[in-house]
Design an enzyme around this catalytic site. Structure first.
Site, PDB file in Angstrom:
ATOM      1  N   ASP A  67     -40.987  55.357   0.171  1.00  0.00           N
ATOM      2  CA  ASP A  67     -40.766  55.589  -1.385  1.00  0.00           C
ATOM      3  C   ASP A  67     -41.902  56.338  -1.876  1.00  0.00           C
ATOM      4  O   ASP A  67     -42.919  56.666  -1.278  1.00  0.00           O
ATOM      5  CB  ASP A  67     -40.808  54.117  -2.044  1.00  0.00           C
ATOM      6  CG  ASP A  67     -41.766  53.192  -1.284  1.00  0.00           C
ATOM      7  OD1 ASP A  67     -42.440  53.643  -0.740  1.00  0.00           O
ATOM      8  OD2 ASP A  67     -41.460  52.046  -1.558  1.00  0.00           O
ATOM      9  N   ASN A 136     -41.076  39.526  -4.610  1.00  0.00           N
ATOM     10  CA  ASN A 136     -39.747  39.436  -5.257  1.00  0.00           C
ATOM     11  C   ASN A 136     -38.631  39.672  -4.021  1.00  0.00           C
ATOM     12  O   ASN A 136     -37.612  39.557  -4.532  1.00  0.00           O
ATOM     13  CB  ASN A 136     -39.536  40.256  -6.563  1.00  0.00           C
ATOM     14  CG  ASN A 136     -39.507  41.677  -6.423  1.00  0.00           C
ATOM     15  OD1 ASN A 136     -39.820  41.990  -5.162  1.00  0.00           O
ATOM     16  ND2 ASN A 136     -39.421  42.527  -7.344  1.00  0.00           N
ATOM     17  N   HIS A 138     -38.406  42.567  -2.675  1.00  0.00           N
ATOM     18  CA  HIS A 138     -38.037  44.054  -2.327  1.00  0.00           C
ATOM     19  C   HIS A 138     -38.695  44.695  -1.008  1.00  0.00           C
ATOM     20  O   HIS A 138     -39.459  43.935  -0.626  1.00  0.00           O
ATOM     21  CB  HIS A 138     -38.508  44.733  -3.417  1.00  0.00           C
ATOM     22  CG  HIS A 138     -39.907  45.245  -3.537  1.00  0.00           C
ATOM     23  ND1 HIS A 138     -40.633  45.690  -4.768  1.00  0.00           N
ATOM     24  CD2 HIS A 138     -41.025  45.095  -2.858  1.00  0.00           C
ATOM     25  CE1 HIS A 138     -42.123  45.852  -4.538  1.00  0.00           C
ATOM     26  NE2 HIS A 138     -42.206  45.625  -3.414  1.00  0.00           N
ATOM     27  N   GLU A 143     -35.528  46.818  -5.464  1.00  0.00           N
ATOM     28  CA  GLU A 143     -35.823  45.848  -6.432  1.00  0.00           C
ATOM     29  C   GLU A 143     -34.548  44.644  -6.425  1.00  0.00           C
ATOM     30  O   GLU A 143     -33.657  45.106  -6.180  1.00  0.00           O
ATOM     31  CB  GLU A 143     -36.091  46.048  -7.787  1.00  0.00           C
ATOM     32  CG  GLU A 143     -37.309  46.985  -7.965  1.00  0.00           C
ATOM     33  CD  GLU A 143     -38.775  46.285  -7.483  1.00  0.00           C
ATOM     34  OE1 GLU A 143     -38.703  45.340  -7.033  1.00  0.00           O
ATOM     35  OE2 GLU A 143     -39.886  46.640  -8.205  1.00  0.00           O
TER      36      GLU A 143
HETATM   37  P1  PGA Z   1     -48.105  44.723  -0.070  1.00  0.00           P
HETATM   38  O1  PGA Z   1     -46.624  45.358  -0.668  1.00  0.00           O
HETATM   39  O2  PGA Z   1     -48.082  45.151   1.400  1.00  0.00           O
HETATM   40  O3  PGA Z   1     -49.033  45.456  -0.956  1.00  0.00           O
HETATM   41  O4  PGA Z   1     -48.149  43.229  -0.223  1.00  0.00           O
HETATM   42  C1  PGA Z   1     -45.676  45.004   0.142  1.00  0.00           C
HETATM   43  C2  PGA Z   1     -44.347  45.456  -0.808  1.00  0.00           C
HETATM   44  O5  PGA Z   1     -44.393  45.642  -2.034  1.00  0.00           O
HETATM   45  O6  PGA Z   1     -43.337  46.214   0.018  1.00  0.00           O
END
Ligand code: PGA
Length: 241
Positions: A67, A136, A138, A143
């Protein structure tokens, strides 16, 4: 699905790096699906160390990231292209022409997404996809929603994601509100998926992803249906399993 529980973040990072290194040794021209965020930084450090100490060779490899924020250029130190250069690509012998991140400066959403899907198709899919997991659920920036996205898409970031990512920006107002993300088809068609999580704050969502109902409300739950998915967790992230 396999679940590997490691002692802590360092051990989790080592395990993730070993899985990617093994893929690369067996197939030097592998397509590596890569992720950003805090979670993979330790794995990338291990890969850099393996490159330097053991001559792990990335010269024939390809990479495609999940992304990118819409509106950020690769010079912006918050862009995911910048993150990848800083945390991995600048320190290994990958040919940067063979590394792909969605083009955050392409404001024509349809064009940006179809271009990225065309790149994925040209690469012939992903050999090993590394994922983090959002609080959450994702994966990439897919999302929670009422349906699973298929191809690359432009998403409005959830408020919880904006809040979580604000720590990387000087103020929450600077967090972009939209991002391009690979959809579930790209992720689910990867031959191997490695999803990493560390820390107590991820324990609930990890449990939901592994044991909960497969639902677009918890995007990572779709991985229950993947033929070769490995969760690499530290003890804290695995504590509710
Ligand atoms: P993080 O993010 O590795 O910073 O916890 C993971 C994500 O949002 O996919």
């Amino acid at each position: 699905m396999r679940v590997i529980v490691t002692k802590n973040y360092e051990e989790m990072s080592k395990k993730v790096a070993q899985l990617i290194a093994a893929q690369l040794l067996l197939k030097p021209n592998s397509v590596l699906g890569l992720a950003t965020g805090s979670t993979p930084i330790g794995a990338y450090k291990n890969l850099i160390d393996m490159h330097k100490a053991l001559e792990l060779d990335f010269s024939k490899a390809y990479s495609i990231n999940l992304d990118e924020y819409v509106g950020l250029s690769e010079e912006s130190d918050q862009s995911y292209r910048y993150f990848m250069n800083e945390n991995l690509f600048n320190h290994i012998n990958i040919n940067k022409d063979n590394t792909y991140v969605p083009n955050g400066l392409e404001l024509d959403e349809k064009k940006a997404c179809s271009n990225y899907d065309a790149i994925l198709e040209k690469l012939g899919g992903i050999d090993i996809q590394l994922l983090g997991i959002g609080h959450n659920g994702h994966i990439g920036f897919n999302e929670p929603s009422d349906s699973f996205s298929v191809g690359t898409n432009c998403v409005a970031l959830a408020q919880s994601t904006i809040d979580a990512n604000a720590r990387f920006f000087s103020s929450i107002d600077e967090v972009p509100r939209k991002a391009y993300t690979m959809g579930m088809a790209g992720i689910m068609q990867a031959k191997t998926v490695v999803i990493a999580a560390s820390g107590q704050a991820k324990a609930d969502i990890v449990k939901q992803a592994i044991y909960g109902k497969v639902s677009p409300e918890v995007p990572a739950s779709i991985l229950q249906l993947h033929a070769n998915c490995i969760f690499v967790l530290d003890e804290a992230a695995a504590s509710k399993l």
